[in-house]
Design a protein around this motif. Sequence first.
Motif, PDB file in Angstrom:
ATOM      1  N   THR A 164     -11.110  -2.052   1.222  1.00  0.00           N
ATOM      2  CA  THR A 164      -9.874  -1.414   0.779  1.00  0.00           C
ATOM      3  C   THR A 164      -8.945  -1.210   1.964  1.00  0.00           C
ATOM      4  O   THR A 164      -9.386  -1.004   3.092  1.00  0.00           O
ATOM      5  CB  THR A 164     -10.140  -0.050   0.111  1.00  0.00           C
ATOM      6  OG1 THR A 164     -10.532   0.900   1.099  1.00  0.00           O
ATOM      7  CG2 THR A 164     -11.207  -0.160  -0.970  1.00  0.00           C
ATOM      8  N   HIS A 178      -5.496   0.968   3.012  1.00  0.00           N
ATOM      9  CA  HIS A 178      -4.428   1.944   2.855  1.00  0.00           C
ATOM     10  C   HIS A 178      -3.829   2.071   4.256  1.00  0.00           C
ATOM     11  O   HIS A 178      -3.965   3.081   4.931  1.00  0.00           O
ATOM     12  CB  HIS A 178      -4.988   3.283   2.359  1.00  0.00           C
ATOM     13  CG  HIS A 178      -3.938   4.240   1.904  1.00  0.00           C
ATOM     14  ND1 HIS A 178      -3.178   4.979   2.783  1.00  0.00           N
ATOM     15  CD2 HIS A 178      -3.512   4.574   0.667  1.00  0.00           C
ATOM     16  CE1 HIS A 178      -2.341   5.739   2.099  1.00  0.00           C
ATOM     17  NE2 HIS A 178      -2.521   5.517   0.809  1.00  0.00           N
ATOM     18  N   LEU A 191      -8.767  -4.756  -1.828  1.00  0.00           N
ATOM     19  CA  LEU A 191      -7.910  -3.881  -2.617  1.00  0.00           C
ATOM     20  C   LEU A 191      -6.801  -3.350  -1.711  1.00  0.00           C
ATOM     21  O   LEU A 191      -7.066  -2.646  -0.740  1.00  0.00           O
ATOM     22  CB  LEU A 191      -8.725  -2.714  -3.190  1.00  0.00           C
ATOM     23  CG  LEU A 191      -7.952  -1.616  -3.901  1.00  0.00           C
ATOM     24  CD1 LEU A 191      -7.200  -2.164  -5.114  1.00  0.00           C
ATOM     25  CD2 LEU A 191      -8.892  -0.483  -4.306  1.00  0.00           C
ATOM     26  N   TYR A 222      -3.669  -0.957  -1.564  1.00  0.00           N
ATOM     27  CA  TYR A 222      -3.004   0.120  -2.278  1.00  0.00           C
ATOM     28  C   TYR A 222      -2.261   0.994  -1.267  1.00  0.00           C
ATOM     29  O   TYR A 222      -2.485   0.886  -0.059  1.00  0.00           O
ATOM     30  CB  TYR A 222      -3.992   0.925  -3.124  1.00  0.00           C
ATOM     31  CG  TYR A 222      -4.999   1.746  -2.358  1.00  0.00           C
ATOM     32  CD1 TYR A 222      -4.938   3.136  -2.387  1.00  0.00           C
ATOM     33  CD2 TYR A 222      -6.012   1.152  -1.623  1.00  0.00           C
ATOM     34  CE1 TYR A 222      -5.859   3.905  -1.701  1.00  0.00           C
ATOM     35  CE2 TYR A 222      -6.942   1.908  -0.933  1.00  0.00           C
ATOM     36  CZ  TYR A 222      -6.855   3.292  -0.968  1.00  0.00           C
ATOM     37  OH  TYR A 222      -7.763   4.050  -0.283  1.00  0.00           O
ATOM     38  N   VAL A 237      -0.301  -2.457   0.459  1.00  0.00           N
ATOM     39  CA  VAL A 237       0.357  -3.575  -0.224  1.00  0.00           C
ATOM     40  C   VAL A 237       1.255  -4.349   0.728  1.00  0.00           C
ATOM     41  O   VAL A 237       1.535  -5.523   0.491  1.00  0.00           O
ATOM     42  CB  VAL A 237       1.146  -3.133  -1.481  1.00  0.00           C
ATOM     43  CG1 VAL A 237       0.228  -2.507  -2.521  1.00  0.00           C
ATOM     44  CG2 VAL A 237       2.302  -2.209  -1.139  1.00  0.00           C
ATOM     45  N   TYR A 258      -6.369  -7.756  -4.788  1.00  0.00           N
ATOM     46  CA  TYR A 258      -5.657  -6.962  -5.780  1.00  0.00           C
ATOM     47  C   TYR A 258      -4.651  -6.071  -5.059  1.00  0.00           C
ATOM     48  O   TYR A 258      -4.941  -5.552  -3.984  1.00  0.00           O
ATOM     49  CB  TYR A 258      -6.633  -6.080  -6.569  1.00  0.00           C
ATOM     50  CG  TYR A 258      -7.701  -6.881  -7.266  1.00  0.00           C
ATOM     51  CD1 TYR A 258      -7.444  -7.496  -8.483  1.00  0.00           C
ATOM     52  CD2 TYR A 258      -8.958  -7.033  -6.691  1.00  0.00           C
ATOM     53  CE1 TYR A 258      -8.427  -8.248  -9.122  1.00  0.00           C
ATOM     54  CE2 TYR A 258      -9.943  -7.780  -7.326  1.00  0.00           C
ATOM     55  CZ  TYR A 258      -9.670  -8.385  -8.533  1.00  0.00           C
ATOM     56  OH  TYR A 258     -10.644  -9.126  -9.147  1.00  0.00           O
ATOM     57  N   ALA A 259      -3.467  -5.881  -5.671  1.00  0.00           N
ATOM     58  CA  ALA A 259      -2.423  -5.027  -5.086  1.00  0.00           C
ATOM     59  C   ALA A 259      -1.892  -4.074  -6.142  1.00  0.00           C
ATOM     60  O   ALA A 259      -1.585  -4.482  -7.264  1.00  0.00           O
ATOM     61  CB  ALA A 259      -1.288  -5.881  -4.524  1.00  0.00           C
ATOM     62  N   CYS A 260      -1.767  -2.822  -5.777  1.00  0.00           N
ATOM     63  CA  CYS A 260      -1.297  -1.772  -6.675  1.00  0.00           C
ATOM     64  C   CYS A 260       0.198  -1.929  -6.964  1.00  0.00           C
ATOM     65  O   CYS A 260       1.015  -1.923  -6.045  1.00  0.00           O
ATOM     66  CB  CYS A 260      -1.587  -0.403  -6.068  1.00  0.00           C
ATOM     67  SG  CYS A 260      -0.917   0.971  -7.026  1.00  0.00           S
ATOM     68  N   ALA A 296       2.476   1.190  -5.760  1.00  0.00           N
ATOM     69  CA  ALA A 296       2.832   1.163  -4.341  1.00  0.00           C
ATOM     70  C   ALA A 296       3.847   0.062  -4.070  1.00  0.00           C
ATOM     71  O   ALA A 296       4.804   0.258  -3.308  1.00  0.00           O
ATOM     72  CB  ALA A 296       1.587   0.968  -3.485  1.00  0.00           C
ATOM     73  N   PRO A 299      -1.770   1.303 -11.269  1.00  0.00           N
ATOM     74  CA  PRO A 299      -2.268   2.320 -10.342  1.00  0.00           C
ATOM     75  C   PRO A 299      -3.597   2.925 -10.788  1.00  0.00           C
ATOM     76  O   PRO A 299      -4.435   3.273  -9.957  1.00  0.00           O
ATOM     77  CB  PRO A 299      -1.151   3.363 -10.292  1.00  0.00           C
ATOM     78  CG  PRO A 299      -0.182   3.009 -11.351  1.00  0.00           C
ATOM     79  CD  PRO A 299      -0.425   1.611 -11.764  1.00  0.00           C
ATOM     80  N   VAL A 345      -6.811   1.206  -9.434  1.00  0.00           N
ATOM     81  CA  VAL A 345      -7.261   1.387  -8.054  1.00  0.00           C
ATOM     82  C   VAL A 345      -8.590   2.136  -8.039  1.00  0.00           C
ATOM     83  O   VAL A 345      -9.575   1.679  -7.450  1.00  0.00           O
ATOM     84  CB  VAL A 345      -6.189   2.110  -7.201  1.00  0.00           C
ATOM     85  CG1 VAL A 345      -6.744   2.520  -5.845  1.00  0.00           C
ATOM     86  CG2 VAL A 345      -4.966   1.214  -7.034  1.00  0.00           C
TER      87      VAL A 345
END
Length: 160
Positions: A37, A39, A68, A70, A74, A111-113, A116, A137, A140
């Motif tokens: 992930t 962030h 992922l 998020y 992104v 995967y992209a939120c 965001a 969202p 996520v």
Amino acid sequence: MPTVSHPVHKDGDFFVDYEQKVFEDVKAAEGEKALVTFHTVAFEGSIGLVNILNAIRLNRKGYETSILLYGPGVTLGIQRGFPTLGDEAFPGHQNFAANLKKFMNEGGKVYACRFALQALYGHGEPSLLPGITPIAPQDVLDCILLHKKANAVIIDTWTV
């Protein structure tokens, strides 16, 4: 004044023993998964690139690996370039794109939120690199939970 008696280092010299491996080379068992992930903001540090490389390595070790993106993560999956998309404005400018494409070409999923992407960074789905799957969202958390239920290897990257 002390004198330096060691010869000057030159290209091709080794500073460390890069061939000695302390731990066994772990490979995934059939069906094992991994999730990395992000962030973190693109170009704000090395962790984005380092963990994309880790995801590629996990994938090559046989793990069914997903990335992922998020929150600010992104920004790693957005098409960039200057003066046109895809152009490398400076060396390393396309590192994220090149390595995410390599990861996806080798079977990894990204995967992209959507929240965001639009609400935080003002981009739409067409801004994503081809092959990245936009998600709601609410997905996520479910993505993380599904990987936890599968006893996946999970590498969380969170920078503030």
